[in-house]
Design a protein around this motif. Sequence first.
Motif, mmCIF file in Angstrom:
data_model
loop_
_atom_site.group_PDB
_atom_site.id
_atom_site.type_symbol
_atom_site.label_atom_id
_atom_site.label_comp_id
_atom_site.label_asym_id
_atom_site.label_seq_id
_atom_site.Cartn_x
_atom_site.Cartn_y
_atom_site.Cartn_z
ATOM 1 N N TRP A 230 4.937 28.679 -26.112
ATOM 2 C CA TRP A 230 5.752 29.677 -25.397
ATOM 3 C C TRP A 230 5.163 29.960 -24.019
ATOM 4 C CZ3 TRP A 230 4.423 34.609 -23.708
ATOM 5 C CH2 TRP A 230 5.468 35.477 -23.370
ATOM 6 N N LEU A 231 3.840 30.096 -23.961
ATOM 7 C CA LEU A 231 3.181 30.373 -22.691
ATOM 8 C C LEU A 231 3.333 29.192 -21.734
ATOM 9 C CD1 LEU A 231 1.446 32.570 -21.287
ATOM 10 C CD2 LEU A 231 -0.587 31.333 -22.103
ATOM 11 N N SER B 147 -0.575 36.141 -34.525
ATOM 12 C CA SER B 147 -1.196 35.433 -33.401
ATOM 13 C C SER B 147 -2.334 36.237 -32.779
ATOM 14 C CB SER B 147 -0.150 35.124 -32.320
ATOM 15 O OG SER B 147 0.340 36.324 -31.729
ATOM 16 N N GLU C 156 9.353 40.614 -28.034
ATOM 17 C CA GLU C 156 10.471 39.832 -28.562
ATOM 18 C C GLU C 156 10.539 39.886 -30.089
ATOM 19 O OE1 GLU C 156 10.534 35.886 -27.024
ATOM 20 O OE2 GLU C 156 10.439 36.524 -24.925
ATOM 21 N N ARG D 98 5.205 37.936 -34.739
ATOM 22 C CA ARG D 98 4.177 37.369 -33.877
ATOM 23 C C ARG D 98 2.820 38.057 -33.990
ATOM 24 N NH1 ARG D 98 7.969 36.139 -28.526
ATOM 25 N NH2 ARG D 98 8.932 34.259 -29.419
ATOM 26 N N GLN E 21 1.508 30.808 -35.591
ATOM 27 C CA GLN E 21 1.876 31.692 -34.489
ATOM 28 C C GLN E 21 1.014 31.444 -33.251
ATOM 29 O OE1 GLN E 21 4.536 33.738 -34.147
ATOM 30 N NE2 GLN E 21 5.159 32.750 -36.057
ATOM 31 N N ASP F 198 2.532 38.652 -19.916
ATOM 32 C CA ASP F 198 2.839 37.639 -20.927
ATOM 33 C C ASP F 198 2.605 38.193 -22.335
ATOM 34 O OD1 ASP F 198 3.399 35.644 -18.957
ATOM 35 O OD2 ASP F 198 1.243 35.353 -18.691
ATOM 36 N N TRP G 189 5.533 38.618 -25.108
ATOM 37 C CA TRP G 189 5.414 37.881 -26.377
ATOM 38 C C TRP G 189 5.611 38.804 -27.570
ATOM 39 C CZ3 TRP G 189 5.225 33.434 -28.958
ATOM 40 C CH2 TRP G 189 4.547 33.360 -30.177
ATOM 41 N N HIS G 190 4.979 39.959 -27.549
ATOM 42 C CA HIS G 190 5.070 40.874 -28.684
ATOM 43 C C HIS G 190 6.377 41.657 -28.700
ATOM 44 C CE1 HIS G 190 0.680 40.129 -28.755
ATOM 45 N NE2 HIS G 190 0.809 40.339 -30.040
ATOM 46 N N PHE H 289 2.543 30.508 -29.698
ATOM 47 C CA PHE H 289 2.222 31.239 -28.471
ATOM 48 C C PHE H 289 1.843 30.277 -27.344
ATOM 49 C CE2 PHE H 289 -0.990 33.074 -25.655
ATOM 50 C CZ PHE H 289 -0.263 34.119 -25.098
ATOM 51 N N CYS I 12 -3.232 33.368 -18.664
ATOM 52 C CA CYS I 12 -2.400 34.375 -19.326
ATOM 53 C C CYS I 12 -2.567 35.744 -18.667
ATOM 54 C CB CYS I 12 -2.776 34.453 -20.802
ATOM 55 S SG CYS I 12 -1.724 35.543 -21.772
#
Length: 310
Positions: free
Chosen positions: A78-79, A108, A100, A105, A71, A93, A97-98, A75, A89
Amino acid sequence: MDSGVLPRVDRQLLLYQRWLNERLATIEDPEHRQLLRHFATWHQIRRLRTKAEKGPLGRSQINHTKQEVTQAGAFLAWLAGRGRAIGQCQQADIDAWHTESLATRRPSQSFLRWCMKTGQMPRLTLPPAVITQDSEPLHQNHRLAILRRVLNDDSLPPRARVAAALVLLYARPVSRIVRLTIDGVTDDETTVTVRLGDPPSPLPQPVAALMRAYLQSRQYLPYASSRSSQWLFPGRQPGHPMNPVSLQVHLREIGFPPQRGKTSAIRQLVLQAPAPVIAKALGYHDKTATRLVTEAGGTWSRYAPGDHSQ
């Protein structure tokens, strides 16, 4: 001449290190690969070695550690897709991320905390753990109803019945149940005890009879290596205990939520005896037992050994 003794090498740790090298080799971005290697080396492996000094690592611990790396890599990728490096970051963000897929996730977060602590990224806020129905304790009546069914329903698999009884009576987590050995169960034809902590815990009837029946049934297991295994709940792989995730699946298949059952059982136990006594008997940390007393609304949280007659 003192030849010395080589330190014991944990097999699960070696397997994880092999997996890590293979996993990192699949990451194309060299900066991502280096950051993940630092995280695994200085945070994860150091933590695993400390735990391995106290006892063998379980596969569930290693699986969770793998999820953290997987994860973390997801991340970073994804970032990067949002046009940012880890040092750039932003809170938006983290939230996106969380939002979704929080459950998937969440592993991570260990990586994200490490990045904040080591200055790899700004200090941002991570979403707190959400208490779901799966983690809430069972009502006492519901717990006792499940226990009665486990003890009386002969149509249920013996392995699941014994495991469920240990959870419901002694708040034994599944990750520890699979580490029990046959040598930890003693039967003097009058009393059956199981070594969960110190001293061994006696099994009341009819749980003792259920344990005896289960031990006898192990000779009919389909795998010869399982029949000769010293693990109380042997796995399919020779020499290894049952995977705790597999045991959880078996318990849920008979309608028993193991996490909720364990929480309900420990809260009942700490209301009946001082937290230090329960902690020693079941192998819990005394601080954990004391916290559960407070959560359950008990009065043993003010218990202290000594003479209370004055």
